[in-house]
Design a protein around this motif. Structure first.
Motif, PDB file in Angstrom:
ATOM      1  N   ARG A 168       0.794  -1.231   0.000  1.00  0.00           N
ATOM      2  CA  ARG A 168       0.000   0.000   0.000  1.00  0.00           C
ATOM      3  C   ARG A 168       0.828   1.284   0.000  1.00  0.00           C
ATOM      4  NH1 ARG A 168      -5.576  -0.380   3.429  1.00  0.00           N
ATOM      5  NH2 ARG A 168      -6.493  -2.143   2.307  1.00  0.00           N
ATOM      6  N   THR A 169       1.993   1.252   0.639  1.00  0.00           N
ATOM      7  CA  THR A 169       2.720   2.509   0.816  1.00  0.00           C
ATOM      8  C   THR A 169       4.151   2.501   0.305  1.00  0.00           C
ATOM      9  OG1 THR A 169       3.522   1.933   3.043  1.00  0.00           O
ATOM     10  CG2 THR A 169       1.350   2.974   2.886  1.00  0.00           C
ATOM     11  N   VAL A 170       4.706   1.320   0.021  1.00  0.00           N
ATOM     12  CA  VAL A 170       6.124   1.271  -0.361  1.00  0.00           C
ATOM     13  C   VAL A 170       6.305   1.009  -1.853  1.00  0.00           C
ATOM     14  CG1 VAL A 170       8.326   0.098  -0.023  1.00  0.00           C
ATOM     15  CG2 VAL A 170       6.849   0.575   1.948  1.00  0.00           C
ATOM     16  N   ARG A 171       5.855  -0.148  -2.320  1.00  0.00           N
ATOM     17  CA  ARG A 171       6.091  -0.523  -3.719  1.00  0.00           C
ATOM     18  C   ARG A 171       5.419   0.460  -4.674  1.00  0.00           C
ATOM     19  NH1 ARG A 171       4.040  -6.175  -2.375  1.00  0.00           N
ATOM     20  NH2 ARG A 171       5.783  -7.134  -1.241  1.00  0.00           N
ATOM     21  N   GLY A 172       6.195   0.995  -5.585  1.00  0.00           N
ATOM     22  CA  GLY A 172       5.663   1.937  -6.570  1.00  0.00           C
ATOM     23  C   GLY A 172       5.617   3.354  -6.052  1.00  0.00           C
ATOM     24  N   ARG A 173       5.159   3.543  -4.827  1.00  0.00           N
ATOM     25  CA  ARG A 173       4.993   4.893  -4.280  1.00  0.00           C
ATOM     26  C   ARG A 173       6.296   5.447  -3.713  1.00  0.00           C
ATOM     27  NH1 ARG A 173       0.399   2.086  -3.968  1.00  0.00           N
ATOM     28  NH2 ARG A 173      -1.575   3.163  -4.303  1.00  0.00           N
ATOM     29  N   ALA A 174       6.882   4.736  -2.745  1.00  0.00           N
ATOM     30  CA  ALA A 174       8.130   5.204  -2.137  1.00  0.00           C
ATOM     31  C   ALA A 174       9.351   4.613  -2.833  1.00  0.00           C
ATOM     32  CB  ALA A 174       8.162   4.855  -0.652  1.00  0.00           C
ATOM     33  N   VAL A 175       9.197   3.400  -3.358  1.00  0.00           N
ATOM     34  CA  VAL A 175      10.303   2.712  -4.028  1.00  0.00           C
ATOM     35  C   VAL A 175       9.801   2.116  -5.337  1.00  0.00           C
ATOM     36  CG1 VAL A 175      12.098   0.965  -3.835  1.00  0.00           C
ATOM     37  CG2 VAL A 175      11.277   2.110  -1.768  1.00  0.00           C
ATOM     38  N   GLY A 176      10.403   2.526  -6.440  1.00  0.00           N
ATOM     39  CA  GLY A 176      10.075   1.944  -7.735  1.00  0.00           C
ATOM     40  C   GLY A 176      11.073   0.865  -8.098  1.00  0.00           C
ATOM     41  N   LEU A 177      10.636  -0.087  -8.910  1.00  0.00           N
ATOM     42  CA  LEU A 177      11.502  -1.183  -9.333  1.00  0.00           C
ATOM     43  C   LEU A 177      11.459  -1.349 -10.839  1.00  0.00           C
ATOM     44  CD1 LEU A 177      13.288  -3.715  -8.752  1.00  0.00           C
ATOM     45  CD2 LEU A 177      11.163  -5.035  -8.593  1.00  0.00           C
ATOM     46  N   VAL A 178      12.624  -1.301 -11.461  1.00  0.00           N
ATOM     47  CA  VAL A 178      12.761  -1.706 -12.863  1.00  0.00           C
ATOM     48  C   VAL A 178      13.245  -3.149 -12.825  1.00  0.00           C
ATOM     49  CG1 VAL A 178      13.880  -1.293 -15.070  1.00  0.00           C
ATOM     50  CG2 VAL A 178      13.374   0.628 -13.555  1.00  0.00           C
ATOM     51  N   PRO A 179      12.397  -4.126 -13.166  1.00  0.00           N
ATOM     52  CA  PRO A 179      12.769  -5.534 -13.002  1.00  0.00           C
ATOM     53  C   PRO A 179      13.783  -5.978 -14.048  1.00  0.00           C
ATOM     54  CG  PRO A 179      10.650  -5.377 -14.084  1.00  0.00           C
ATOM     55  CD  PRO A 179      11.035  -3.975 -13.704  1.00  0.00           C
ATOM     56  N   GLN A 180      14.541  -7.015 -13.685  1.00  0.00           N
ATOM     57  CA  GLN A 180      15.545  -7.541 -14.601  1.00  0.00           C
ATOM     58  C   GLN A 180      14.903  -8.253 -15.786  1.00  0.00           C
ATOM     59  OE1 GLN A 180      18.245 -10.334 -12.774  1.00  0.00           O
ATOM     60  NE2 GLN A 180      19.751 -10.136 -14.399  1.00  0.00           N
ATOM     61  N   SER A 181      13.734  -8.848 -15.584  1.00  0.00           N
ATOM     62  CA  SER A 181      13.036  -9.580 -16.653  1.00  0.00           C
ATOM     63  C   SER A 181      11.670  -8.945 -16.869  1.00  0.00           C
ATOM     64  CB  SER A 181      12.888 -11.060 -16.276  1.00  0.00           C
ATOM     65  OG  SER A 181      14.137 -11.650 -16.042  1.00  0.00           O
ATOM     66  N   HIS A 190      -2.537   1.126 -21.620  1.00  0.00           N
ATOM     67  CA  HIS A 190      -3.434   0.800 -20.514  1.00  0.00           C
ATOM     68  C   HIS A 190      -2.644   0.659 -19.214  1.00  0.00           C
ATOM     69  CE1 HIS A 190      -7.267  -1.565 -19.233  1.00  0.00           C
ATOM     70  NE2 HIS A 190      -6.681  -1.006 -18.186  1.00  0.00           N
ATOM     71  N   LEU A 191      -1.509  -0.025 -19.265  1.00  0.00           N
ATOM     72  CA  LEU A 191      -0.702  -0.238 -18.067  1.00  0.00           C
ATOM     73  C   LEU A 191      -0.198   1.082 -17.492  1.00  0.00           C
ATOM     74  CD1 LEU A 191       1.389  -3.346 -19.184  1.00  0.00           C
ATOM     75  CD2 LEU A 191      -0.378  -3.304 -17.422  1.00  0.00           C
ATOM     76  N   LEU A 192       0.275   1.965 -18.369  1.00  0.00           N
ATOM     77  CA  LEU A 192       0.793   3.248 -17.897  1.00  0.00           C
ATOM     78  C   LEU A 192      -0.317   4.127 -17.335  1.00  0.00           C
ATOM     79  CD1 LEU A 192       3.544   4.444 -20.425  1.00  0.00           C
ATOM     80  CD2 LEU A 192       3.737   4.276 -17.935  1.00  0.00           C
ATOM     81  N   ALA A 193      -1.436   4.201 -18.053  1.00  0.00           N
ATOM     82  CA  ALA A 193      -2.551   5.038 -17.591  1.00  0.00           C
ATOM     83  C   ALA A 193      -3.085   4.527 -16.253  1.00  0.00           C
ATOM     84  CB  ALA A 193      -3.658   5.059 -18.640  1.00  0.00           C
ATOM     85  N   GLU A 194      -3.184   3.221 -16.119  1.00  0.00           N
ATOM     86  CA  GLU A 194      -3.668   2.631 -14.875  1.00  0.00           C
ATOM     87  C   GLU A 194      -2.723   2.953 -13.719  1.00  0.00           C
ATOM     88  OE1 GLU A 194      -5.573  -1.647 -13.910  1.00  0.00           O
ATOM     89  OE2 GLU A 194      -3.457  -1.717 -14.470  1.00  0.00           O
ATOM     90  N   THR A 195      -1.429   2.878 -13.973  1.00  0.00           N
ATOM     91  CA  THR A 195      -0.439   3.205 -12.935  1.00  0.00           C
ATOM     92  C   THR A 195      -0.541   4.666 -12.530  1.00  0.00           C
ATOM     93  OG1 THR A 195       1.080   1.500 -13.747  1.00  0.00           O
ATOM     94  CG2 THR A 195       2.035   3.257 -12.416  1.00  0.00           C
ATOM     95  N   LEU A 196      -0.676   5.546 -13.500  1.00  0.00           N
ATOM     96  CA  LEU A 196      -0.768   6.974 -13.199  1.00  0.00           C
ATOM     97  C   LEU A 196      -2.030   7.309 -12.420  1.00  0.00           C
ATOM     98  CD1 LEU A 196       0.539   8.222 -16.634  1.00  0.00           C
ATOM     99  CD2 LEU A 196       1.610   8.735 -14.433  1.00  0.00           C
ATOM    100  N   ARG A 197      -3.137   6.680 -12.775  1.00  0.00           N
ATOM    101  CA  ARG A 197      -4.392   6.927 -12.037  1.00  0.00           C
ATOM    102  C   ARG A 197      -4.277   6.448 -10.592  1.00  0.00           C
ATOM    103  NH1 ARG A 197      -6.881   5.025 -16.809  1.00  0.00           N
ATOM    104  NH2 ARG A 197      -7.413   3.051 -15.754  1.00  0.00           N
TER     105      ARG A 197
END
Length: 339
Positions: free
Chosen positions: A108-121, A134-141
């Motif tokens: 809820r508060t860490v992944r994506g919001r406080a810490v982003g991850l560019v995955p290896q795969s 769709h993925l980008l718009a959904e993330t931004l919303r």
């Protein structure tokens, strides 16, 4: 415009030392329990990342670099045991120990919001039934944009990583490896997290796009964010990193300013990695890394090291190296280095 690293910045652990630590990792240890063995994936790892800093973690494949990133975000499998501390201090938010954090809070508060991850795969991390748009718009919303402004914001983020508007209308399986990598980077950057974990973010990219992506990460740091770049590409580390941490067999063996490491490495393993570069001796490090299920009691690099002696049968302490920073070696190369 190409972003460049300011080599006059304060060195090593003093980079942006006037700023409080954004991430402070102390004694992080990760073990994977198998049926008949234990994998020593990360051992007693400590590091600090401050706002504005780009720290590159380098080393041969299998040394534990990616496990570090996944441990910080609670993305390890059920047979993993994680100990130590990883204190995250997001700007304007409440500090949290990522090691002891609940899954609910991480989600809820860490992944994506406080810490982003560019995955290896990235191909395995992208939802296969939704287009990039769709993925980008959904993330931004999900991070504050309205349904009305999210599409335009998605195209801006995509352009930053080198994707065309038409690319966003493709499904993940229709993207090349390099395009999937850029989409994954865009998804990590879209929420504008204060800390970005970039795990081999240039995989599958040609050289112009490698440089473009690295400069994009550097610019994030220049505006106050922080990046932990995990890479085997020493040229990439030299191009953009303020400091470099060298991992070998689950441990950090050297952590110093980028220019100091490339000019005069303190650990024999670091020197071997640099000698393997095409613009240097182009000579591989002799021997092979040890199995992480069977690490020696002393220095894990000793069997491959021409400077090894009887004292290397005991674990080296972490000491100061000349030019500031730290090295874990009984026989450091740099004049004035101590163990």
């Amino acid at each position: 415009m190409t972003a460049t690293r300011d080599t006059t910045a304060p060195a090593a652990t003093g980079v942006h030392a006037d700023r409080p630590a954004l991430l402070e990792v102390d004694g992080l240890t990760v073990r994977f329990r198998l049926r008949d063995a234990v994998v020593h994936a990360v051992t007693d790892l400590s590091l600090t990342v401050r706002p504005g800093e780009l720290l590159a973690v380098v080393g041969e494949s299998g040394c534990g670099k990616s496990v570090l990133a996944h441990a910080l975000l609670g993305l390890l499998p059920g047979n993993a045991t994680v100990t130590g501390r990883a204190l995250l201090r997001p700007p304007g938010g409440e500090s949290v120990d990522l090691v002891g954090c609940t899954e609910r809070r991480l989600a809820r508060t860490v992944r994506g919001r406080a810490v982003g991850l560019v995955p290896q795969s990235p191909a395995t991390a992208l939802t296969p039934v939704r287009t990039g748009r769709h993925l980008l718009a959904e993330t931004l919303r999900a991070h504050g944009h309205t349904r009305r402004d999210a599409p335009a914001a998605a195209e801006r983020v995509a352009a930053d990583v080198g994707l065309l508007p038409a690319d966003l209308d493709r499904y993940p399986h229709e993207l090349s490896g390099g395009m999937a990598q850029r989409l994954a980077t865009a998804l990590a950057l879209a929420p504008d997290p204060p800390l970005l974990l970039a795990d081999e973010p240039t995989t599958g990219l040609d050289r112009p796009l490698v440089d473009h992506t690295l400069d994009l990460l550097r610019r994030r740091c220049d505006t106050g964010a922080a990046v932990l770049l995990i890479t085997h590409d020493l040229a990439a580390a030299r191009r953009v990193a303020d400091t470099v941490a060298v991992m070998y067999a689950s441990r950090i063996v050297e952590h110093r300013p980028t220019e100091a490491i490339f000019a005069a490495p303190a650990h024999p393993y670091t020197a071997g990695l640099l000698d393997a570069l095409p613009d240097r001796a182009f000579r591989p490090v002799p021997g092979h890394p040890p199995m992480l299920t069977d690490l020696p009691a002393g220095c894990a690099f000793a069997p491959r090291c021409g400077r090894a002696s009887d004292v290397c049968a005991t674990p080296p302490a972490v000491g100061a190296a000349s030019g500031s920073g730290q090295v874990a070696c009984h026989h450091p190369l740099t004049a004035g280095a101590t163990a």
